[in-house]
Design a protein around this motif. Structure first.
Motif, PDB file in Angstrom:
ATOM      1  N   GLY A  46      22.201   0.260  23.761  1.00 22.91           N
ATOM      2  CA  GLY A  46      23.143  -0.814  23.447  1.00 22.91           C
ATOM      3  C   GLY A  46      23.425  -0.921  21.959  1.00 22.91           C
ATOM      4  N   ARG A  73      17.712  -0.951  24.720  1.00 28.91           N
ATOM      5  CA  ARG A  73      18.267  -1.627  23.543  1.00 28.91           C
ATOM      6  C   ARG A  73      18.816  -0.606  22.537  1.00 28.91           C
ATOM      7  NH1 ARG A  73      13.880  -5.710  24.218  1.00 28.91           N
ATOM      8  NH2 ARG A  73      14.981  -7.481  25.103  1.00 28.91           N
ATOM      9  N   TRP A 124      24.892  -9.953  21.828  1.00 26.12           N
ATOM     10  CA  TRP A 124      25.029  -9.741  23.267  1.00 26.12           C
ATOM     11  C   TRP A 124      24.018  -8.701  23.752  1.00 26.12           C
ATOM     12  CZ3 TRP A 124      26.815  -5.480  26.169  1.00 26.12           C
ATOM     13  CH2 TRP A 124      27.011  -5.758  27.517  1.00 26.12           C
ATOM     14  N   VAL A 125      23.851  -7.602  22.994  1.00 25.06           N
ATOM     15  CA  VAL A 125      22.922  -6.535  23.383  1.00 25.06           C
ATOM     16  C   VAL A 125      21.482  -7.037  23.406  1.00 25.06           C
ATOM     17  CG1 VAL A 125      21.862  -4.374  22.581  1.00 25.06           C
ATOM     18  CG2 VAL A 125      24.351  -4.601  22.634  1.00 25.06           C
ATOM     19  N   SER A 151      27.006  -0.244  20.281  1.00 22.75           N
ATOM     20  CA  SER A 151      27.693  -1.221  19.440  1.00 22.75           C
ATOM     21  C   SER A 151      27.903  -0.671  18.036  1.00 22.75           C
ATOM     22  CB  SER A 151      26.932  -2.546  19.393  1.00 22.75           C
ATOM     23  OG  SER A 151      25.736  -2.435  18.657  1.00 22.75           O
TER      24      SER A 151
END
Length: 157
Positions: A80, A77, A127-128, A84
């Motif tokens: 991600g 995470r 989304w992540v 992002s």
């Protein structure tokens, strides 16, 4: 009032997530802007933006994980989230320089740049934090069949 706060804090609905995301975002914006505002008096505006962004990023990840999306932080995470936010950083930086080029004072240009990036950032982060690995998706199905459908199915390592 306490019941509404409890529901707000524990709900996994998109609306509750978005509202928590906005509140967390306000905190992150405050941190980023205060650091930016202090630094613009001594260093280049783009460097001040970068330092403010990094300081804000650290606390934002922890709060986003535990509170906004009710998930545990993990390296996956973080990757991600960092990816992002790297995209978000450049979106903000682009908007910042656009607003400066248009003649907006630097104190206001930073705020406008941050606000302009919010919808894009929310979509990327949702989304992540909400995509499931095949293993987690299978475990979620098992939980639904066992009567534990209300329990969070986060099994990321």
């Amino acid at each position: 009032m306490k019941n509404y706060l409890k529901i707000f804090n524990s709900s996994n609905s998109k609306k509750a997530q978005f509202l928590r995301f906005c509140l967390n975002g306000c905190l992150a914006v405050g941190v980023q802007y205060v650091v930016f505002w202090v630094l613009i008096h001594w260093i280049d505006v783009n460097v001040a933006h970068t330092v403010g962004y990094i300081v804000s990023f650290v606390s934002n990840f922890v709060i986003t994980s535990y509170w906004t999306f009710h998930s545990r932080p993990s390296w996956k995470r973080l990757t991600g989230f960092g990816g992002s936010h790297l995209v978000n950083f450049f979106i903000q930086l682009g908007f910042l320089n656009l607003y400066l080029w248009l003649g907006v004072p630097k104190e206001w240009a930073e705020l406008l740049a941050m606000a302009s990036a919010v919808p894009i950032n929310f979509a990327m982060l949702r989304w992540v934090f909400k995509k499931k690995s095949p293993k987690a998706a299978g475990e979620a199905e098992n939980e639904e069949n066992s009567g534990d459908a209300g329990a969070p199915a986060i099994h990321d390592k």
